[in-house]
Scaffold this active site. Sequence first.
Site, mmCIF file in Angstrom:
data_model
loop_
_atom_site.group_PDB
_atom_site.id
_atom_site.type_symbol
_atom_site.label_atom_id
_atom_site.label_comp_id
_atom_site.label_asym_id
_atom_site.label_seq_id
_atom_site.Cartn_x
_atom_site.Cartn_y
_atom_site.Cartn_z
ATOM 1 N N LYS A 192 17.252 3.205 1.902
ATOM 2 C CA LYS A 192 18.038 2.998 3.133
ATOM 3 C C LYS A 192 19.092 1.950 2.806
ATOM 4 C CE LYS A 192 14.784 1.820 6.222
ATOM 5 N NZ LYS A 192 14.014 1.659 7.480
ATOM 6 N N LYS A 235 0.829 -1.196 0.000
ATOM 7 C CA LYS A 235 0.000 0.000 0.000
ATOM 8 C C LYS A 235 0.869 1.254 0.000
ATOM 9 C CE LYS A 235 -3.289 -2.284 3.112
ATOM 10 N NZ LYS A 235 -3.720 -2.313 4.514
ATOM 11 N N GLY A 236 2.086 1.117 0.487
ATOM 12 C CA GLY A 236 2.930 2.275 0.793
ATOM 13 C C GLY A 236 3.170 3.227 -0.363
ATOM 14 N N GLU A 284 8.226 2.400 -5.876
ATOM 15 C CA GLU A 284 8.318 1.931 -4.483
ATOM 16 C C GLU A 284 8.421 3.116 -3.533
ATOM 17 O OE1 GLU A 284 7.755 0.055 -2.309
ATOM 18 O OE2 GLU A 284 8.760 -1.862 -2.308
ATOM 19 N N ASP A 285 7.964 2.916 -2.324
ATOM 20 C CA ASP A 285 8.106 3.955 -1.308
ATOM 21 C C ASP A 285 9.519 3.960 -0.730
ATOM 22 O OD1 ASP A 285 7.761 1.485 -0.097
ATOM 23 O OD2 ASP A 285 6.047 2.080 1.121
ATOM 24 N N PHE A 303 13.583 3.903 11.172
ATOM 25 C CA PHE A 303 12.257 3.488 10.731
ATOM 26 C C PHE A 303 11.406 4.736 10.522
ATOM 27 C CE2 PHE A 303 8.008 1.831 10.812
ATOM 28 C CZ PHE A 303 8.146 0.661 10.076
ATOM 29 N N ASP A 332 14.781 -1.130 1.544
ATOM 30 C CA ASP A 332 15.553 -1.368 2.764
ATOM 31 C C ASP A 332 16.562 -2.484 2.470
ATOM 32 O OD1 ASP A 332 16.425 -1.395 5.385
ATOM 33 O OD2 ASP A 332 14.685 -2.446 6.156
#
Length: 174
Positions: free
Chosen positions: A130, A42-43, A98-99, A152, A102
């Site tokens: 990140k 959802k991000g 993409e948001d 985070f 990581d």
Amino acid sequence: MSEQKIKVMISKEEVTDKIIQMAEVLNKEYKGKSLHLICILKGSVFFMCELAKYLDVPVTVDFMQVSSYGDGMVSSGMIKVKLELSESLEGKDVLIVEDIIDTGRTLRYLRDKFAEQNPASLKICTLLDKPTNRQQGFIEADYTGFVIEDKFVVGYGLDCAQKYRNLPYIGVIE
Ligand code: IMP
Ligand code: MG
């Protein structure tokens, strides 16, 4: 549970400016082509909608939902597909939106899965990166908004246990 305090890391204005700059780059690179955006739910939905507003090449969109985090702040390492794409990627200029990247596990899985469908091109665009938790060479985005330290973050689509997605800035839970 009491409300958590959120500290602004990247302001609303900075996020919007960056997205406009990213769209300008994409408009040049995809000039004369059409762009098929894949939003990773959802991000990424907030980022994709904002980005798409500034694109002047013809755009189509599709959605895929995967989850790797569960409700915690540490990746479970397992990728679950919750919603598949609705159209084939064959022959399309595909941009995965993409948001955040990581470890890169989610994107690597998706990129390899999408590549099997023979898109004309397949690139990755992420608002945040990140890089600390990633092995070198594992996966990189073609277009990156902000490279951030290993904290985070929430807001602009990013959640903590489904909360805070609607914040118009990127913040850190204190
Ligand atoms: P990866 O597979 O480890 O790269 O994780 C990617 C996914 O984990 C992202 O698409 C997010 O949904 C989630 N994620 C990673 N870092 C954060 C964070 O700082 N805040 C919120 N979600 C995150
Ligand atoms: Mg995501």
